[in-house]
Structure formats: C-alpha cells, structure tokens
Motif scaffolding. Structure first.
Motif: not given
Length: 175
Positions: A1-20
């Motif tokens: 398992d490769l860890p997801i870097e904080r910046a990448a994780s935050d970017q995924m969260g931003m994309l999720a807020t667009v879907m919401n």
C-alpha cells in the motif's frame, strides 16, 4: 500500500465537494430554487469559476450560490473556505451544519454526559480545543466578528429553523 500524500488527499476532497455541490444544486432546482455552483478549481463543464463579483450578482438576483472545491489549495479545510467565502460575500452569519446539535464541552459521541453550550466565544472554542471547526476558520471569524451557528444538519427541519431565526444549536461570537 502506497500512502496518499496530504496534498493529493486534499485535492480528492476538493473534487468530492464539487460532486456534493452538483447534487445540492440538482436538489434545489428540483424544488424550484435557482442556484449556481462556483468552484475554486477550474471545471467549466460543470461549474462556474469562483468570482466574488459574479457570486454577489447571483445573490442580488435571488439565486443560491454553492461554493465548491474549498479555496482550491491543499492544507486549507472546507471550514476555512466557508469562513472566507462568507466574509467575501458579506454574509451576516456562517452556518455550520454538523453531525452533532451544537458545541459541547467534550465530544458527545465519546461522553454522553457532555454539556452543550447555547452560546460560546471564539476564544473559548480555541482555548479549549473544542474541535467545532479548524482553528484557522474560527480565528478568521473572530477577527472579522462573523457569528457562527453550529447545528445538526441531519435533524429534521433544523436548517429551516436556523434560517428562520429559531434558537437551534450553538452560536459562537466574541462573547
């Protein structure tokens, strides 16, 4: 398992807020409320770019503006983005929908004897690390004297009650 870097994780969260935001826009328009999604990330096929003056114009026309993708930068939470956008559009209050019905002296999910505050100061929230919102968001609201109302977003009619000025949740102010 490769860890997801904080910046990448935050970017995924931003994309999720667009879907919401798109889902919320769909729900609002289904009940006849005109709305616009503005995103801090460029996504012209699904949302307008965030432009303060454009948001203000939509509000002047009676439209609901849904802000998505935070501020578009990692390491800044959606709480901070909400505080910033609220200040930018000259909002009277910041509504913080939560999974609990207000601000408590302790985590009510961990301690059933936790006491809910009806009113609390920004300083007390920060000093006691109550975890209602991140410190940056609370500080930004404190510096600009923007009240925060924390309420249970999942309880029936609470959003309507808050908007109608009924006493719901906890209000966070200077004193």
């Amino acid at each position: 398992d490769l860890p997801i870097e904080r910046a990448a994780s935050d970017q995924m969260g931003m994309l999720a807020t667009v879907m919401n935001a798109i889902a919320l826009q769909n729900a609002l328009e289904h009940i006849g409320t005109t709305s616009r999604v503005q995103s801090a990330l460029s996504m012209p096929a699904v949302a307008e770019p965030y432009v303060r003056r454009r948001a203000m114009r939509h509000l002047e026309k009676g439209r609901v503006v849904i802000f998505a993708a935070g501020i578009g930068n990692p390491y800044f939470t959606t709480d901070t983005a909400a505080a910033l956008r609220a200040l930018e559009i000259d909002a009277e209050v910041l509504l913080k929908g939560s999974t609990v019905d207000g601000v408590y002296d302790q985590d009510p999910k961990q301690n059933p004897k936790a006491v809910r505050h009806q009113h609390i100061s920004y300083t007390d929230v920060l000093t006691n690390e109550l975890g209602v919102m991140d410190a940056t968001a609370i500080s930004l609201c404190r510096e600009n004297n923007l009240p925060i109302i924390v309420f249970d977003i999942f309880a029936k009619n609470t959003l309507k009650d808050v908007i109608q000025g009924k006493p719901v949740g906890t209000i966070v102010t200077k004193s």
